[in-house]
Scaffold this active site. Structure first.
Site, PDB file in Angstrom:
ATOM      1  N   LEU A   1       0.851  -1.193   0.000  1.00 20.51           N
ATOM      2  CA  LEU A   1       0.000   0.000   0.000  1.00 20.51           C
ATOM      3  C   LEU A   1       0.883   1.239   0.000  1.00 20.51           C
ATOM      4  O   LEU A   1       1.577   1.524   0.973  1.00 20.51           O
ATOM      5  CB  LEU A   1      -0.914   0.009   1.227  1.00 20.51           C
ATOM      6  CG  LEU A   1      -1.797   1.252   1.389  1.00 20.51           C
ATOM      7  CD1 LEU A   1      -2.818   1.330   0.266  1.00 20.51           C
ATOM      8  CD2 LEU A   1      -2.495   1.248   2.732  1.00 20.51           C
TER       9      LEU A   1
ATOM     10  N   HIS B   1       6.155   3.343  11.848  1.00 19.49           N
ATOM     11  CA  HIS B   1       6.750   4.526  11.228  1.00 19.49           C
ATOM     12  C   HIS B   1       5.698   5.620  11.169  1.00 19.49           C
ATOM     13  O   HIS B   1       4.516   5.357  10.973  1.00 19.49           O
ATOM     14  CB  HIS B   1       7.219   4.150   9.822  1.00 19.49           C
ATOM     15  CG  HIS B   1       8.122   5.145   9.174  1.00 19.49           C
ATOM     16  ND1 HIS B   1       7.658   6.326   8.635  1.00 19.49           N
ATOM     17  CD2 HIS B   1       9.469   5.134   8.966  1.00 19.49           C
ATOM     18  CE1 HIS B   1       8.664   6.995   8.115  1.00 19.49           C
ATOM     19  NE2 HIS B   1       9.778   6.301   8.310  1.00 19.49           N
TER      20      HIS B   1
END
Length: 338
Positions: free
Chosen positions: A126, A230
């Protein structure tokens, strides 16, 4: 209008551009021509394949701007991971070291190496290019996969997982990997991540510690990032959590990013999606729907205004949306309100 469709060989340059923009830690998009071309070819074969049982199929798609033809991002599903190459994880668990005689009771965390997700489906690859990160584009790129899974359940495993990118800096330094590197590997995180992305995983079995690792023996920096994502991945994680995905203690072996999982039947967009017959015409609805056709080889999905007549089980779409989704009067669609 952005439309999700299966990737083709002519999309190679756009996919490489996405790989270059995605940065460090994005294992499924290595900057490697042979690997990306192989993934495209494998996806084309998977979309065309007649499937009787879940196998090693991989469905890779792109988001295309129908006005300009520009590719805005990519998204994919692996039907069953770990069948052709191993899929490794660490599992975070708790053990107790206690002695009544000494009045000592210590609770400690362990990381155990394994292949527990073998055979599960995986949401992967993605990536939405920065200039397209607005409106409902991110939701379209992520959730279009659930409409495909709802329409073709026989092609996917009962449980689906997603591997979230863990913490690393702009130069590709991962606090978790720095500890592993010092004690076991002696190669940089970016190199290990790249080798994994191109399928060269032999070094993992050769060098990765097989016995459980006591978390309190890791550096403070490494301990702090276990199960953390992240910063650029946080929105994707929030969306999956809204869909019912949960973290059950499994983390990536390189950056310790979390794995999240859900039973396919319990994914919100699968549970609440509906199948409707299409009517093409003008309408005044202000409701946004994620909508897809029900063709596999020519799969198309987009998000936009749709009028749904529940009594007749009809979805009314305008001519532009019908054209983008390759729909004709009376075709079936699958959709869910946004």
């Amino acid at each position: 209008m952005l439309v999700i469709r299966p990737i083709t060989a002519t999309d190679y340059s756009a996919l490489m551009h996405c790989a270059e923009e995605s940065g460090h830690g994005f294992t499924s998009l290595p900057v490697n021509e042979a690997m990306l071309r192989n993934r495209i070819a494998h996806s084309e074969q998977s979309f065309a394949k007649h499937v009787t049982e879940v196998g090693t199929e991989g469905y890779l798609m792109v988001a295309e701007d129908t006005e300009t033809g520009e590719v805005a991002g990519t998204t994919g599903i692996e039907a069953a991971i770990g069948l052709d190459t191993p899929f490794y994880t660490y599992h975070l668990s708790t053990v107790v070291h206690a002695s009544r005689r000494l009045n000592v009771h210590n609770v400690v965390k362990l990381l155990t190496f394994g292949n527990n997700y073998t055979g599960h489906s995986e949401l992967c690859t993605l990536f939405l290019r920065p200039e397209w990160r607005h409106g409902l584009n991110g939701r379209l790129l992520s959730k279009a996969r659930f409409l495909m899974m709802a329409e073709y359940p026989e092609r996917f495993s009962p449980t689906v997982i997603a591997e979230m990118r863990g913490v690393s800096d702009e130069e590709g330094h991962s606090p978790f990997w720095e500890w592993l590197k010092e004690h076991f590997f002696s190669i940089d995180f970016t190199e290990a991540d790249y080798l994994t992305g191109i399928g060269a995983k032999g070094f993992i079995a050769d060098l990765m510690p097989k016995l459980p690792i006591y978390v309190n023996l890791l550096s403070d920096e490494a301990q702090a990032v276990i199960g953390q994502v992240h910063e650029k991945t946080a929105p994707a994680l929030r969306l999956l959590e809204q869909e019912g995905f949960t973290f059950r203690g499994y983390v990536n072996i390189f950056d310790a990013g979390p794995m999240v999982e859900c039973e396919v039947r319990n994914v919100e967009s699968v549970r609440h999606s509906q199948r409707c017959r299409v009517e093409i015409g003008e309408h005044s609805s202000s409701h946004d729907y994620l909508i897809s056709n029900t063709s596999l080889e020519n799969f198309r999905a987009t998000v936009g205004k749709v009028a749904v007549d529940g009594e007749r089980n009809v979805a009314i779409v305008n001519s532009d949306m019908a054209q983008a989704l390759q729909l004709q009067q009376g075709d079936m669609v699958r959709l869910i309100r946004q």
